[in-house]
Motif scaffolding. Structure first.
Motif, PDB file in Angstrom:
ATOM      1  N   PHE A 149       0.830  -1.206   0.000  1.00 53.29           N
ATOM      2  CA  PHE A 149       0.000   0.000   0.000  1.00 53.29           C
ATOM      3  C   PHE A 149       0.866   1.259   0.000  1.00 53.29           C
ATOM      4  O   PHE A 149       0.599   2.227  -0.722  1.00 53.29           O
ATOM      5  CB  PHE A 149      -0.922  -0.018   1.212  1.00 53.29           C
ATOM      6  N   ILE A 150       1.920   1.254   0.799  1.00 50.36           N
ATOM      7  CA  ILE A 150       2.828   2.409   0.872  1.00 50.36           C
ATOM      8  C   ILE A 150       3.517   2.636  -0.469  1.00 50.36           C
ATOM      9  O   ILE A 150       3.619   3.766  -0.963  1.00 50.36           O
ATOM     10  CB  ILE A 150       3.863   2.201   1.992  1.00 50.36           C
ATOM     11  N   LEU A 151       3.977   1.554  -1.086  1.00 52.47           N
ATOM     12  CA  LEU A 151       4.663   1.668  -2.379  1.00 52.47           C
ATOM     13  C   LEU A 151       3.734   2.202  -3.460  1.00 52.47           C
ATOM     14  O   LEU A 151       4.151   2.979  -4.330  1.00 52.47           O
ATOM     15  CB  LEU A 151       5.219   0.311  -2.800  1.00 52.47           C
ATOM     16  N   SER A 152       2.461   1.774  -3.440  1.00 52.18           N
ATOM     17  CA  SER A 152       1.522   2.224  -4.475  1.00 52.18           C
ATOM     18  C   SER A 152       1.308   3.727  -4.422  1.00 52.18           C
ATOM     19  O   SER A 152       1.127   4.375  -5.457  1.00 52.18           O
ATOM     20  CB  SER A 152       0.181   1.501  -4.327  1.00 52.18           C
ATOM     21  N   ILE A 153       1.323   4.297  -3.212  1.00 50.28           N
ATOM     22  CA  ILE A 153       1.161   5.753  -3.072  1.00 50.28           C
ATOM     23  C   ILE A 153       2.460   6.471  -3.409  1.00 50.28           C
ATOM     24  O   ILE A 153       2.461   7.479  -4.119  1.00 50.28           O
ATOM     25  CB  ILE A 153       0.709   6.098  -1.637  1.00 50.28           C
ATOM     26  N   ASN A 167       7.509   1.801  -8.630  1.00 49.85           N
ATOM     27  CA  ASN A 167       6.412   0.961  -9.109  1.00 49.85           C
ATOM     28  C   ASN A 167       6.902  -0.376  -9.651  1.00 49.85           C
ATOM     29  O   ASN A 167       6.171  -1.372  -9.621  1.00 49.85           O
ATOM     30  CB  ASN A 167       5.604   1.699 -10.174  1.00 49.85           C
ATOM     31  N   ILE A 168       8.119  -0.400 -10.161  1.00 50.80           N
ATOM     32  CA  ILE A 168       8.691  -1.683 -10.584  1.00 50.80           C
ATOM     33  C   ILE A 168       8.897  -2.574  -9.358  1.00 50.80           C
ATOM     34  O   ILE A 168       8.568  -3.765  -9.371  1.00 50.80           O
ATOM     35  CB  ILE A 168      10.023  -1.471 -11.334  1.00 50.80           C
ATOM     36  N   ILE A 169       9.431  -1.979  -8.285  1.00 50.23           N
ATOM     37  CA  ILE A 169       9.578  -2.721  -7.023  1.00 50.23           C
ATOM     38  C   ILE A 169       8.208  -3.155  -6.513  1.00 50.23           C
ATOM     39  O   ILE A 169       8.035  -4.274  -6.005  1.00 50.23           O
ATOM     40  CB  ILE A 169      10.303  -1.854  -5.977  1.00 50.23           C
ATOM     41  N   LEU A 210      -4.171   7.380  -9.128  1.00 51.52           N
ATOM     42  CA  LEU A 210      -3.411   8.562  -8.717  1.00 51.52           C
ATOM     43  C   LEU A 210      -2.334   8.975  -9.721  1.00 51.52           C
ATOM     44  O   LEU A 210      -1.609   9.938  -9.475  1.00 51.52           O
ATOM     45  CB  LEU A 210      -2.764   8.299  -7.350  1.00 51.52           C
ATOM     46  N   LEU A 211      -2.225   8.243 -10.823  1.00 44.79           N
ATOM     47  CA  LEU A 211      -1.217   8.586 -11.826  1.00 44.79           C
ATOM     48  C   LEU A 211      -1.386   9.991 -12.361  1.00 44.79           C
ATOM     49  O   LEU A 211      -0.416  10.698 -12.624  1.00 44.79           O
ATOM     50  CB  LEU A 211      -1.299   7.595 -12.998  1.00 44.79           C
TER      51      LEU A 211
END
Length: 712
Positions: A149-153, A167-169, A210-211
């Motif tokens: 969730f943190i990475l997606s934001i 986003n790759i990670i 959110l992009l």
């Protein structure tokens, strides 16, 4: 202690919502409105119906959200029809707030009457008890879930000029989480699996949401256009005599959220529709778990749905997937072991919600249910004369959701909504049916040849690696589904009472396969209904049989870990759909993993394009409006132009542009290319030098630093 905690909680929440809306308290207003609309109606209706035979709290969650969204759609519709008698702008903040308060008052009174003096039981330590039961494997899984969730934001809040490392990670972490849960599934708490499904689904969709602050995609641009028509006019009506007028799940539903919350228009549209799309895989998990009785198989079935390319493109066509959300809930109700009138109320509610959400989905529901009804009759006919079963034809042991009455009810809903109240969508459906019948015996035309060539891999020559993997995954899933359906049918015909699958689901699976076969055989239906959308819909029914097929095939070859077969298919499918394989192979194509400039993503809307589209919308006249196929979607969503007002075909003709405005997107101005689309050849790109002579006599009237408007 107050006996009716649900009522007390609802009263407090409604009071807070009213206060923050009336006094316009930022942040609190948005949160309170979103929570109240998405949770409270469903929570109270479940209490009123007193439905106790829920398998677990996850089923209660999806039902609560599903009921709330259905009620919100009809709350907006009824508010529109009631207040239109008194004002030309019925959908205002005060009117909607008054309607919501009246609705909640009625539901609260009914809840109080239904509950009586009976005290509600709550486990106050449910979260504490859950956390205490977690072992080290569970805790590590939860850490990965939170990290996702943190990475997606984070991934959508960094400035990138090439690729997006976060986003790759993020995508690799999803594969890592799935791998971890598969590896230690016997040691993982059963509630971790649905939590992981929600986390994966929500994180991916939130990342795409959110992009950009603008709308991404072609269909979504048209959907946003109709949503804004309601916002701008404060009412719903037949605005443009379009098929999209009938899809109120993408117009009235987000409009109610936006008007009450006063949230940013773009984000209110996208975020209000995010929750149902997130929960679809969870419903798949609940459906599969009923028959498979194994958490890991149900989990992989849900992740398989997430791994499909159609899941990643949901935000470019919201109406179809909102309808699929209600369709999933329909199937979940149909497979209940014991169903009474309470479930029937929800069943009818979700039928109508799906019908008003998307016209194509409504027609497919009718087609599948009608074919399933025929399959039920044929299966029972076989059992009667082969096994000498005593029951009458059309008899059901568990429920009666595939009767002629239900079929007529669905048709009546479709006819009244799409045929009488709206019209255009029903006429469109009749037109598709007419063309399909007229071409029924024309199997050897160019369209059918194209469909056959694509289905058999004839278009894969010189295609990228991902195309080959997708082709394999697609036919592997079809292969296992067919095996699962055949084995289930044979077992049911031999010993109906010992069959794992009930007659409802079995008949629906046969109807789904027939429907998809018709799509492949009849090119008119294939093109008009969209094979990808039909595939997404029937997979809700067929995903269980995909698992059955894998298990049966694995047993035949003495593979003791059939879940690993599904796991491999999921890894391949997700790696392609997420863009990871393309990224590694040097052909990046994912907007989530790269900057839009890097992959030349023409659906991404830049600030400069939005400014110029809004300016042109504010200064529109009766003159012609010209734009290429991609740029036209900016004018539709941002400039509020009708689809019919924009001339696009002219760009590739030899005629000089006549008097009017020419809108140039950033791709036109900076990349020196313009695009065109038609149903036969798809998307084509041309050099702007071929076009420039057409507007030599035009004058530049607006330049936003990346987008231009010319006029003559």
């Amino acid at each position: 202690m107050f006996k009716h905690r649900t009522i007390l909680f609802t009263l407090i929440t409604i009071l807070i919502t009213n206060l923050v809306v009336i006094f316009n308290i930022n942040y609190l207003r948005e949160f309170a409105v979103f929570f109240s609309l998405s949770v409270l109606p469903g929570l109270l209706i479940l209490k009123i119906l007193n439905i106790n035979n829920l398998n677990d709290n996850w089923e209660k969650l999806v039902l609560t959200i599903g009921i709330s969204y259905s009620i919100t759609i009809f709350l907006g519709l009824l508010t529109n029809y009631f207040f239109i008698v008194f004002t030309t702008k019925p959908l205002t903040t005060i009117n909607l707030l008054l309607s919501f308060d009246c609705l909640m008052t009625i539901l609260l009174v009914l809840t109080l009457i239904k509950s009586g003096s009976k005290e509600e039981y709550y486990d106050n330590n449910i979260i504490h008890n859950f956390l205490n039961k977690l072992n080290s494997y569970d805790k590590l899984a939860l850490i990965l879930v939170v990290f996702l969730f943190i990475l997606s934001i984070m991934g959508t809040n960094i400035n990138i000029t090439n690729y997006n490392p976060i986003n790759i990670i993020f995508m690799v972490m999803i594969l890592g989480l799935v791998t971890y849960l598969v590896s230690f599934h016997n040691k993982i708490n059963k509630n971790i699996f649905p939590i992981a499904i929600i986390s994966i689904s929500f994180s991916i969709l939130l990342g795409y949401t959110l992009l950009s602050p603008y709308i991404y995609g072609s269909d979504s641009a048209n959907e946003f256009h109709f949503f804004k028509l309601i916002i701008n006019n404060s009412k719903w009506t037949i605005f443009e005599n379009s098929i999209l007028d009938s899809s109120i799940s993408i117009s009235i539903l987000p409009a109610v959220y936006q008007i009450l919350s006063n949230f940013n228009v773009n984000y209110a549209f996208k975020l209000s529709l995010l929750l149902p799309l997130t929960l679809n895989p969870l419903i798949i998990y609940l459906i599969t778990k009923k028959y498979v009785k194994n958490n890991i198989f149900a989990f992989l079935a849900a992740v398989f749905i997430i791994s499909q390319s159609t899941f990643f493109t949901q935000l470019s066509a919201y109406r179809n997937y909102i309808a699929l959300f209600f369709f999933s809930l329909l199937i979940m109700i149909m497979i209940k072991d014991k169903v009474d009138y309470k479930w029937s109320i929800l069943y009818i509610l979700f039928i109508f919600s799906a019908i008003v959400s998307h016209y194509t989905t409504a027609y497919i529901i009718f087609g599948i249910f009608f074919l399933a009804f025929v399959m039920v009759y044929l299966i029972q006919l076989f059992l009667k004369y082969v096994h000498k079963t005593p029951q009458k034809l059309g008899y059901f042991e568990n429920n009666s959701y595939l009767t002629i009455g239900i079929i007529l009810l669905i048709f009546t809903f479709i006819f009244l909504w799409h045929g009488q109240l709206v019209g255009q969508s029903f006429d469109s459906g009749i037109g598709v049916l007419y063309k399909t019948i007229m071409n029924l015996f024309n199997f050897y035309n160019a369209d059918s040849s194209t469909v056959f060539t694509a289905a058999t891999g004839g278009t894969l020559k010189d295609a990228p690696l991902t195309s080959y993997i997708n082709f394999f995954v697609y036919w592997a899933s079809i292969f296992f589904i067919i095996i699962g359906v055949i084995i289930s049918l044979i077992n049911y015909l031999k010993k109906p009472k010992d069959s794992i699958v009930d007659l409802n689901l079995l008949s629906l699976s046969l109807a789904s396969i027939i429907t998809f076969a018709i799509m492949l055989v009849l090119p008119t239906a294939f093109k008009s209904l969209s094979a990808g959308r039909v595939y997404s819909q029937i997979m809700i029914i067929l995903i269980c049989f995909f698992v059955f097929g894998v298990i049966f095939a694995s047993n035949k070859i003495k593979n003791k870990k059939p879940h690993l077969v599904i796991f491999i298919i999921v890894l391949l499918s997700f790696s392609c759909s997420s863009g990871l394989i393309s990224q590694v192979s040097g052909s990046p194509n994912s907007i989530l993993l790269n900057s839009p400039q890097t992959i030349n993503d023409n659906f991404y809307v830049y600030d400069a394009e939005s400014y110029s589209a809004v300016w042109l919308g504010d200064h529109k006249t009766k003159n012609n409006i010209y734009a290429d196929s991609y740029a036209s979607y900016r004018l539709i969503s941002m400039g509020m132009f009708r689809f019919s007002q924009i001339s696009r075909v002219t760009l590739i003709n030899k005629n000089v542009l006549t008097r009017g405005y020419l809108y140039l997107s950033q791709s036109n101005v900076l990349n020196n290319t313009y695009s065109s689309w038609n149903s036969s050849s798809g998307w084509k790109q041309y050099n702007m030098s071929d076009l420039k002579y057409k507007y030599e006599n035009k004058s530049l009237v607006y330049n936003s630093g990346g987008s231009e408007i010319w006029y003559s």
